[in-house]
Design an enzyme around this catalytic site. Structure first.
Site, PDB file in Angstrom:
ATOM      1  N   TYR A   1       0.823  -1.222   0.000  1.00 53.13           N
ATOM      2  CA  TYR A   1       0.000   0.000   0.000  1.00 53.13           C
ATOM      3  C   TYR A   1       0.860   1.276   0.000  1.00 53.13           C
ATOM      4  CZ  TYR A   1      -3.303   3.400   2.096  1.00 53.13           C
ATOM      5  OH  TYR A   1      -4.070   4.505   2.396  1.00 53.13           O
TER       6      TYR A   1
ATOM      7  N   ASN B   1       1.516  -9.949   0.969  1.00 51.26           N
ATOM      8  CA  ASN B   1       0.308  -9.138   1.224  1.00 51.26           C
ATOM      9  C   ASN B   1       0.088  -8.110   0.120  1.00 51.26           C
ATOM     10  OD1 ASN B   1      -1.937  -8.545   2.883  1.00 51.26           O
ATOM     11  ND2 ASN B   1      -0.895  -6.722   3.661  1.00 51.26           N
TER      12      ASN B   1
ATOM     13  N   ASP C   1      11.877 -13.031  -0.891  1.00 52.74           N
ATOM     14  CA  ASP C   1      11.709 -12.790   0.538  1.00 52.74           C
ATOM     15  C   ASP C   1      12.992 -12.122   1.040  1.00 52.74           C
ATOM     16  OD1 ASP C   1      11.714 -13.233   3.478  1.00 52.74           O
ATOM     17  OD2 ASP C   1       9.868 -14.325   3.002  1.00 52.74           O
TER      18      ASP C   1
ATOM     19  N   LEU D   1       5.137  -7.311   8.122  1.00 53.78           N
ATOM     20  CA  LEU D   1       3.749  -7.680   8.423  1.00 53.78           C
ATOM     21  C   LEU D   1       3.202  -6.631   9.389  1.00 53.78           C
ATOM     22  CD1 LEU D   1       4.314 -11.509   8.939  1.00 53.78           C
ATOM     23  CD2 LEU D   1       3.467 -10.341   6.885  1.00 53.78           C
ATOM     24  N   LYS D   2       1.877  -6.354   9.304  1.00 58.44           N
ATOM     25  CA  LYS D   2       1.379  -5.175  10.034  1.00 58.44           C
ATOM     26  C   LYS D   2       0.064  -5.380  10.775  1.00 58.44           C
ATOM     27  CE  LYS D   2      -1.176  -3.378   6.097  1.00 58.44           C
ATOM     28  NZ  LYS D   2      -1.639  -2.246   5.324  1.00 58.44           N
TER      29      LYS D   2
ATOM     30  N   ASN E   1       9.633 -12.335  10.784  1.00 59.38           N
ATOM     31  CA  ASN E   1       9.530 -11.647   9.498  1.00 59.38           C
ATOM     32  C   ASN E   1      10.081 -10.215   9.577  1.00 59.38           C
ATOM     33  OD1 ASN E   1       8.331 -11.842   6.641  1.00 59.38           O
ATOM     34  ND2 ASN E   1       7.610  -9.880   7.392  1.00 59.38           N
TER      35      ASN E   1
ATOM     36  N   SER F   1       6.230   3.294  13.143  1.00 61.91           N
ATOM     37  CA  SER F   1       4.807   3.540  13.392  1.00 61.91           C
ATOM     38  C   SER F   1       4.612   4.320  14.684  1.00 61.91           C
ATOM     39  CB  SER F   1       4.109   2.188  13.508  1.00 61.91           C
ATOM     40  OG  SER F   1       2.823   2.343  14.043  1.00 61.91           O
TER      41      SER F   1
ATOM     42  N   TYR G   1       3.572  -6.553  17.235  1.00 61.23           N
ATOM     43  CA  TYR G   1       3.843  -5.772  16.015  1.00 61.23           C
ATOM     44  C   TYR G   1       4.594  -4.483  16.386  1.00 61.23           C
ATOM     45  CZ  TYR G   1       2.963  -2.246  12.444  1.00 61.23           C
ATOM     46  OH  TYR G   1       3.124  -1.220  11.546  1.00 61.23           O
TER      47      TYR G   1
ATOM     48  N   LYS H   1       8.643  -3.036  15.684  1.00 53.03           N
ATOM     49  CA  LYS H   1       9.066  -1.719  15.173  1.00 53.03           C
ATOM     50  C   LYS H   1      10.053  -1.073  16.149  1.00 53.03           C
ATOM     51  CE  LYS H   1       6.591  -1.654  11.441  1.00 53.03           C
ATOM     52  NZ  LYS H   1       7.238  -1.755  10.135  1.00 53.03           N
TER      53      LYS H   1
ATOM     54  N   ASN I   1      -1.957   7.431  11.026  1.00 47.12           N
ATOM     55  CA  ASN I   1      -2.915   6.499  10.389  1.00 47.12           C
ATOM     56  C   ASN I   1      -3.048   6.778   8.888  1.00 47.12           C
ATOM     57  OD1 ASN I   1      -3.452   6.349  13.297  1.00 47.12           O
ATOM     58  ND2 ASN I   1      -5.149   5.056  12.719  1.00 47.12           N
TER      59      ASN I   1
HETATM   60  P1  NAD Z   1       1.494  -3.702   3.039  1.00 47.90           P
HETATM   61  O1  NAD Z   1       1.208  -5.007   3.684  1.00 47.90           O
HETATM   62  O2  NAD Z   1       0.540  -3.199   2.020  1.00 47.90           O
HETATM   63  O3  NAD Z   1       2.958  -3.687   2.410  1.00 47.90           O
HETATM   64  C1  NAD Z   1       4.027  -4.426   2.979  1.00 47.90           C
HETATM   65  C2  NAD Z   1       4.646  -5.252   1.857  1.00 47.90           C
HETATM   66  O4  NAD Z   1       5.747  -5.988   2.383  1.00 47.90           O
HETATM   67  C3  NAD Z   1       3.679  -6.240   1.226  1.00 47.90           C
HETATM   68  O5  NAD Z   1       3.639  -6.024  -0.166  1.00 47.90           O
HETATM   69  C4  NAD Z   1       4.260  -7.608   1.585  1.00 47.90           C
HETATM   70  O6  NAD Z   1       4.021  -8.561   0.574  1.00 47.90           O
HETATM   71  C5  NAD Z   1       5.729  -7.269   1.761  1.00 47.90           C
HETATM   72  N1  NAD Z   1       6.477  -8.177   2.637  1.00 47.90           N
HETATM   73  C6  NAD Z   1       6.173  -8.563   3.891  1.00 47.90           C
HETATM   74  N2  NAD Z   1       7.132  -9.366   4.378  1.00 47.90           N
HETATM   75  C7  NAD Z   1       8.081  -9.496   3.409  1.00 47.90           C
HETATM   76  C8  NAD Z   1       9.299 -10.192   3.305  1.00 47.90           C
HETATM   77  N3  NAD Z   1       9.766 -10.946   4.318  1.00 47.90           N
HETATM   78  N4  NAD Z   1      10.007 -10.090   2.158  1.00 47.90           N
HETATM   79  C9  NAD Z   1       9.563  -9.346   1.129  1.00 47.90           C
HETATM   80  N5  NAD Z   1       8.409  -8.676   1.163  1.00 47.90           N
HETATM   81  C10 NAD Z   1       7.667  -8.741   2.296  1.00 47.90           C
HETATM   82  O7  NAD Z   1       1.635  -2.632   4.236  1.00 47.90           O
HETATM   83  P2  NAD Z   1       1.698  -1.047   4.188  1.00 47.90           P
HETATM   84  O8  NAD Z   1       0.448  -0.529   4.815  1.00 47.90           O
HETATM   85  O9  NAD Z   1       2.109  -0.582   2.859  1.00 47.90           O
HETATM   86  O10 NAD Z   1       2.863  -0.798   5.230  1.00 47.90           O
HETATM   87  C11 NAD Z   1       4.204  -0.620   4.830  1.00 47.90           C
HETATM   88  C12 NAD Z   1       5.060  -0.493   6.068  1.00 47.90           C
HETATM   89  O11 NAD Z   1       4.577   0.606   6.864  1.00 47.90           O
HETATM   90  C13 NAD Z   1       5.025  -1.714   6.975  1.00 47.90           C
HETATM   91  O12 NAD Z   1       6.319  -1.932   7.486  1.00 47.90           O
HETATM   92  C14 NAD Z   1       4.079  -1.315   8.074  1.00 47.90           C
HETATM   93  O13 NAD Z   1       4.357  -1.978   9.281  1.00 47.90           O
HETATM   94  C15 NAD Z   1       4.357   0.186   8.199  1.00 47.90           C
HETATM   95  N6  NAD Z   1       3.231   0.938   8.750  1.00 47.90           N
HETATM   96  C16 NAD Z   1       2.002   0.822   8.193  1.00 47.90           C
HETATM   97  C17 NAD Z   1       0.922   1.508   8.755  1.00 47.90           C
HETATM   98  C18 NAD Z   1      -0.466   1.353   8.181  1.00 47.90           C
HETATM   99  O14 NAD Z   1      -1.440   1.650   8.888  1.00 47.90           O
HETATM  100  N7  NAD Z   1      -0.629   0.957   6.922  1.00 47.90           N
HETATM  101  C19 NAD Z   1       1.111   2.340   9.884  1.00 47.90           C
HETATM  102  C20 NAD Z   1       2.395   2.465  10.390  1.00 47.90           C
HETATM  103  C21 NAD Z   1       3.463   1.758   9.833  1.00 47.90           C
HETATM  104  N1  UFG Z   2     -12.620   1.378  14.699  1.00 47.76           N
HETATM  105  C1  UFG Z   2     -13.987   1.156  14.793  1.00 47.76           C
HETATM  106  N2  UFG Z   2     -14.521   0.160  14.023  1.00 47.76           N
HETATM  107  C2  UFG Z   2     -13.777  -0.609  13.180  1.00 47.76           C
HETATM  108  C3  UFG Z   2     -12.376  -0.360  13.086  1.00 47.76           C
HETATM  109  C4  UFG Z   2     -11.831   0.638  13.880  1.00 47.76           C
HETATM  110  O1  UFG Z   2     -14.691   1.828  15.534  1.00 47.76           O
HETATM  111  O2  UFG Z   2     -14.326  -1.504  12.520  1.00 47.76           O
HETATM  112  C5  UFG Z   2     -12.031   2.457  15.509  1.00 47.76           C
HETATM  113  C6  UFG Z   2     -10.968   1.959  16.472  1.00 47.76           C
HETATM  114  O3  UFG Z   2     -11.554   1.567  17.674  1.00 47.76           O
HETATM  115  C7  UFG Z   2     -10.067   3.188  16.586  1.00 47.76           C
HETATM  116  C8  UFG Z   2     -10.189   3.879  15.236  1.00 47.76           C
HETATM  117  O4  UFG Z   2     -11.362   3.344  14.632  1.00 47.76           O
HETATM  118  O5  UFG Z   2     -10.594   4.024  17.562  1.00 47.76           O
HETATM  119  C9  UFG Z   2      -9.003   3.627  14.321  1.00 47.76           C
HETATM  120  O6  UFG Z   2      -8.770   2.224  14.243  1.00 47.76           O
HETATM  121  P1  UFG Z   2      -7.768   1.581  13.189  1.00 47.76           P
HETATM  122  O7  UFG Z   2      -7.788   0.109  13.431  1.00 47.76           O
HETATM  123  O8  UFG Z   2      -8.095   2.066  11.827  1.00 47.76           O
HETATM  124  O9  UFG Z   2      -6.375   2.233  13.568  1.00 47.76           O
HETATM  125  P2  UFG Z   2      -5.505   2.149  14.907  1.00 47.76           P
HETATM  126  O10 UFG Z   2      -5.208   3.544  15.299  1.00 47.76           O
HETATM  127  O11 UFG Z   2      -6.126   1.279  15.909  1.00 47.76           O
HETATM  128  O12 UFG Z   2      -4.197   1.392  14.414  1.00 47.76           O
HETATM  129  C10 UFG Z   2      -3.442   1.872  13.304  1.00 47.76           C
HETATM  130  C11 UFG Z   2      -2.773   0.695  12.593  1.00 47.76           C
HETATM  131  C12 UFG Z   2      -1.695   0.115  13.446  1.00 47.76           C
HETATM  132  C13 UFG Z   2      -0.746   1.173  13.887  1.00 47.76           C
HETATM  133  C14 UFG Z   2      -1.508   2.271  14.588  1.00 47.76           C
HETATM  134  C15 UFG Z   2      -0.604   3.408  14.952  1.00 47.76           C
HETATM  135  O13 UFG Z   2      -3.713  -0.310  12.331  1.00 47.76           O
HETATM  136  O14 UFG Z   2      -0.972  -0.815  12.682  1.00 47.76           O
HETATM  137  O15 UFG Z   2      -2.513   2.791  13.707  1.00 47.76           O
HETATM  138  O16 UFG Z   2       0.112   3.818  13.842  1.00 47.76           O
HETATM  139  F1  UFG Z   2       0.126   0.634  14.741  1.00 47.76           F
END
Ligand code: NAD
Ligand code: UFG
Length: 338
Positions: free
Chosen positions: A13, A37, A60, A85-86, A101, A126, A150, A154, A180
């Site tokens: 993403y 993913n 990988d 992984l997230k 991972n 994060s 998770y 980080k 977020n």
């Molecule tokens: P995503 O899952 O869409 O992208 C992560 C990608 O990494 C995927 O394409 C997956 O296939 C790949 N991947 C996972 N393990 C791997 C491995 N061992 N080798 C090669 N590829 C691998 O997630 P995203 O939302 O794009 O997040 C990207 C990064 O940002 C992640 O590290 C995530 O933890 C971090 N992050 C995401 C959020 C969020 O809410 N989306 C918030 C804070 C931090």
């Molecule tokens: N929420 C609902 N209904 C749902 C989903 C979420 O009410 O079906 C609420 C949650 O309770 C929270 C808010 O919406 O209050 C946001 O929830 P998210 O799950 O979208 O986001 P979080 O802030 O809980 O977590 C996100 C990422 C984590 C990251 C964190 C901080 O999912 O990976 O932000 O960066 F660690």
């Protein structure tokens, strides 16, 4: 010879949006992803937006020999490390998978970079590394104390990278703490592809909007916030992508470890977000208020002054824009890249 930037997790993403931003800024990109993913269909979408197909290697990151070979084949000068992984819930159920991972990938990458003398790295951290005991806004010095595996992965990776840069002054490392991320590219060609029922609020609402899910369950309206629902700092994924470019440019001129929050600095409640989505899509979202979700923190938003001062970066997109772009993507791709 042109220099390349290696983007791990670049079909995911946030990675895919950053690949577009890099390519539009003239960078050459090599993506490495194991597609755990994500889908390789994103590559042709990136080509549609930028006019160029990025180099893609399916691997990988924990396969250090393969990753080292990529560094031998391409003149890579910097790395953006998104791969990981997230899913917080899954990490609680299967912590070893997450530590293996996320930490295993990073150690493997560092070793491959060391043997290739590449030392500029931006890491996807994060806001979840911050301790919930602190009152928001969270600045980069706020106490850390993640509450799930998770988040711990980080936290440990941040520490590992800090130690790597302390031991060898050639390293330039950026730790980006995202709040977020939501939204999608304004073309609607790339966006988030959650597998199964989404855990996060906006992907869930969007599936309600396309009637794949019946209604939104709001996890609690009895928090000590103005409307009783939780507050988060939602940031447009395209703004995040620009933040990576800004960090990369900053790191080209300095050594050591540098950490920045990437958020808007503004909190929005769940109810405000639902309202913004309803305005964007022009129809009501069926919803029901249920009990609190375990582990949720009432209010999270960023202090964004450091990124603003050092990177001259600020999030520009409004909540309405984020919802419109996310909806545009969801509507055009109800089944993601399938
Ligand atoms: P995503 O899952 O869409 O992208 C992560 C990608 O990494 C995927 O394409 C997956 O296939 C790949 N991947 C996972 N393990 C791997 C491995 N061992 N080798 C090669 N590829 C691998 O997630 P995203 O939302 O794009 O997040 C990207 C990064 O940002 C992640 O590290 C995530 O933890 C971090 N992050 C995401 C959020 C969020 O809410 N989306 C918030 C804070 C931090
Ligand atoms: N929420 C609902 N209904 C749902 C989903 C979420 O009410 O079906 C609420 C949650 O309770 C929270 C808010 O919406 O209050 C946001 O929830 P998210 O799950 O979208 O986001 P979080 O802030 O809980 O977590 C996100 C990422 C984590 C990251 C964190 C901080 O999912 O990976 O932000 O960066 F660690």
């Amino acid at each position: 010879m042109e220099k390349f930037t290696l983007v791990t997790g670049g079909t995911g993403y946030i990675g895919s949006h950053t690949v577009v931003a890099l390519m539009e800024a003239g960078y050459q990109v090599v993506i490495v992803d194991n597609l755990e993913n994500s889908s390789d269909k994103v590559l042709s979408r990136i080509e549609s937006i930028t006019g160029t197909l990025p180099v893609f290697i399916r691997a990988d990151l924990r396969e250090t020999t393969t990753i080292t070979k990529i560094f031998e084949e391409y003149p890579i000068s910097s790395v953006l490390h998104f791969a990981g992984l997230k899913a917080v819930g899954e990490s609680v159920e299967n912590p070893a998978k997450y530590y293996d991972n996320n930490i295993g990938s990073t150690l493997s990458l560092i070793n491959a970079m060391k043997s290739s003398i590449v030392s500029t790295l931006v890491f996807s951290s994060s806001a979840t590394v911050y301790s919930p005991s602190k009152e928001p806004p969270f600045d980069e010095e706020a106490t850390r104390g993640p509450t799930n595996p998770y988040g711990m992965s980080k936290y440990f990776i941040e520490q590992i990278l800090t130690d790597v840069a302390l031991a060898d002054e050639n390293w330039s490392i950026g730790l980006l703490r995202y709040f977020n991320p939501i939204g999608a590219h304004p073309t609607g060609l790339i966006g988030e592809m959650p597998t199964g029922i989404p855990n996060n609020l906006v992907p869930y609402i969007m599936q309600v909007a396309v009637e794949k899910l019946e209604k939104l369950y709001i996890f609690g309206d009895d928090y000590e916030t103005p409307d009783g629902s939780c507050i988060r700092d939602y940031v447009h994924v395209v703004d995040l992508a620009r933040g990576h470019l800004a960090a990369l440019r900053f790191l080209e001129g300095v050594n050591g470890t540098h950490v920045w929050n990437l958020g808007t600095g503004k909190g929005s409640s769940v109810l405000e977000l639902v309202k913004a989505v309803e305005e964007a899509i022009g129809k009501p979202i069926p919803r029901e208020v249920v009990g609190r979700r375990e582990g949720d923190i009432p209010v999270v938003f960023a202090d964004v002054e450091k990124a603003s001062n050092e990177l001259t970066w600020r999030a520009e997109n409004t909540l309405t824009r984020m919802c419109l772009d996310h909806w545009n993507w969801q509507r055009q791709n109800p089944d993601g890249y399938q």
